[in-house]
Design an enzyme around this catalytic site. Sequence first.
Site, PDB file in Angstrom:
ATOM      1  N   GLY A 258      -8.159   5.764  -4.460  1.00  0.00           N
ATOM      2  CA  GLY A 258      -7.144   4.903  -5.075  1.00  0.00           C
ATOM      3  C   GLY A 258      -7.568   3.180  -5.208  1.00  0.00           C
ATOM      4  O   GLY A 258      -8.667   3.334  -4.919  1.00  0.00           O
ATOM      5  N   HIS A 259      -7.012   2.557  -5.749  1.00  0.00           N
ATOM      6  CA  HIS A 259      -7.406   1.255  -6.131  1.00  0.00           C
ATOM      7  C   HIS A 259      -7.808   0.091  -4.699  1.00  0.00           C
ATOM      8  O   HIS A 259      -6.916   0.609  -3.975  1.00  0.00           O
ATOM      9  CB  HIS A 259      -6.307   0.316  -7.032  1.00  0.00           C
ATOM     10  CG  HIS A 259      -4.932   0.093  -6.320  1.00  0.00           C
ATOM     11  ND1 HIS A 259      -4.047   1.451  -6.274  1.00  0.00           N
ATOM     12  CD2 HIS A 259      -4.562  -0.474  -5.716  1.00  0.00           C
ATOM     13  CE1 HIS A 259      -3.142   1.123  -5.537  1.00  0.00           C
ATOM     14  NE2 HIS A 259      -3.301  -0.303  -5.236  1.00  0.00           N
ATOM     15  N   ASN A 260      -8.790  -0.670  -4.839  1.00  0.00           N
ATOM     16  CA  ASN A 260      -9.077  -1.393  -3.701  1.00  0.00           C
ATOM     17  C   ASN A 260      -9.629  -0.590  -2.503  1.00  0.00           C
ATOM     18  O   ASN A 260      -9.984  -1.386  -1.711  1.00  0.00           O
ATOM     19  CB  ASN A 260      -8.254  -2.200  -3.427  1.00  0.00           C
ATOM     20  CG  ASN A 260      -7.315  -3.116  -4.671  1.00  0.00           C
ATOM     21  OD1 ASN A 260      -8.116  -3.317  -5.423  1.00  0.00           O
ATOM     22  ND2 ASN A 260      -5.965  -3.513  -4.348  1.00  0.00           N
ATOM     23  N   VAL A 261      -9.906   0.490  -2.739  1.00  0.00           N
ATOM     24  CA  VAL A 261     -10.338   1.284  -1.419  1.00  0.00           C
ATOM     25  C   VAL A 261     -11.889   0.995  -1.240  1.00  0.00           C
ATOM     26  O   VAL A 261     -12.549   0.734  -2.426  1.00  0.00           O
ATOM     27  CB  VAL A 261     -10.205   2.737  -1.936  1.00  0.00           C
ATOM     28  CG1 VAL A 261     -11.164   3.640  -0.926  1.00  0.00           C
ATOM     29  CG2 VAL A 261      -8.991   3.248  -1.637  1.00  0.00           C
ATOM     30  N   SER A 278      -6.220   0.433  -1.099  1.00  0.00           N
ATOM     31  CA  SER A 278      -6.674  -0.686  -0.090  1.00  0.00           C
ATOM     32  C   SER A 278      -7.149  -0.079   1.150  1.00  0.00           C
ATOM     33  O   SER A 278      -6.962  -0.874   2.264  1.00  0.00           O
ATOM     34  CB  SER A 278      -5.362  -1.641   0.073  1.00  0.00           C
ATOM     35  OG  SER A 278      -5.097  -2.192  -1.103  1.00  0.00           O
TER      36      SER A 278
END
Length: 363
Positions: A258-261, A278
């Site tokens: 996912g985003h920001n991982v 995140s």
Amino acid sequence: MTYTIKEIAASLGAEAFGDVDLSVGGVAEPAMAGPQDLALAMKPDFAKGLPQGQAQAAMLWQGADWQQLGLKAAIIAPRPRFAMAGLSAMMDPGQGYAAGIHPSAVIDPAAKLGADVSVGPLSVISAGAVIGDGSVIGPQCFIGTDTVLGQGCFLREGVKIGARVRIGDSFIAQPGATVGGDGFSFVTPEESNIEKVRDSLGDAGEAKAQSYARIHSVGSVSIGDDVELGANACIDRGTVRDTRIGNGVKFDNLAQIGHNVEIGNDCLICAQVGIAGSTRIGHNVVLGGQTGVSDNLFIGDHVITGGATKVLANVPAGRVMLGYPAMKMETHIEVYKGLRRLPRLFRDVAKLQKAVSNPGGND
């Protein structure tokens, strides 16, 4: 391409025995090996198949008696399975992609291609993209605007890389992999039913219909060196900052990041793993198949999760986790043992209840 037993052993740092000038052109399981194959009999159990095949040479385990096995030659490595990495690279016939740039490829004049780059049929390379020396872009691939791909990268058929992604050297992407899709980020004008459930741990209050507004992903993806992405795996771009993947990370098929991982170095992310936005993953972490990791968590270095583990809280470094919700392996095993004992416990309780309700028995 054929190699002598001596050449293979030298390349692998292994020992060669017998007719070291014997040539082989492929590898095979012992029972299926032909005269020109190197049989992979790396354990005594595997060697039982040698009489069923026609192999004259084999890779064997430390201490194996190759002559007693009826072989003309043998390769013995201290760690045969590790030697398989080098051996398989030597014997891999590849995908048969032609060198050079296919006439059907679409390459923007503002893109920069390094030396000896190969681009397959119907692939698209956008303006400002930079492709490192010796990279292979397979058929029907897409590389977005201002994306940078390092040296010696290999994209299999149908790989898609979005705009402004940064990828290091020796990147491998299997068919259908996607890097730089938008993150799954949506918001409601008022507190959502999901937020209420999360805050109350189950009570949604008076639920009502809601619509979702899209939060655009203005960040991108940054990937280190020597990373491999499995077939149909996806790495989403960040919402504001980049999603970041360290060096040496290996993703299996259908992984979803996912985003920001953020993922550290040398991690193994197995098939169908999902990591929500995140979350931060340390170095040398192994996430078993179908592991799910909730958002905004931290998983420390050297953590291992078993298959189908669901991580709902932070995990300290060095833990082995199992279950849903994830717990220490030894705790999970004790819980499982307790569950198996429940039917017997229920029977014992029923007997006690009967004895208490009828203390005199039949008298």
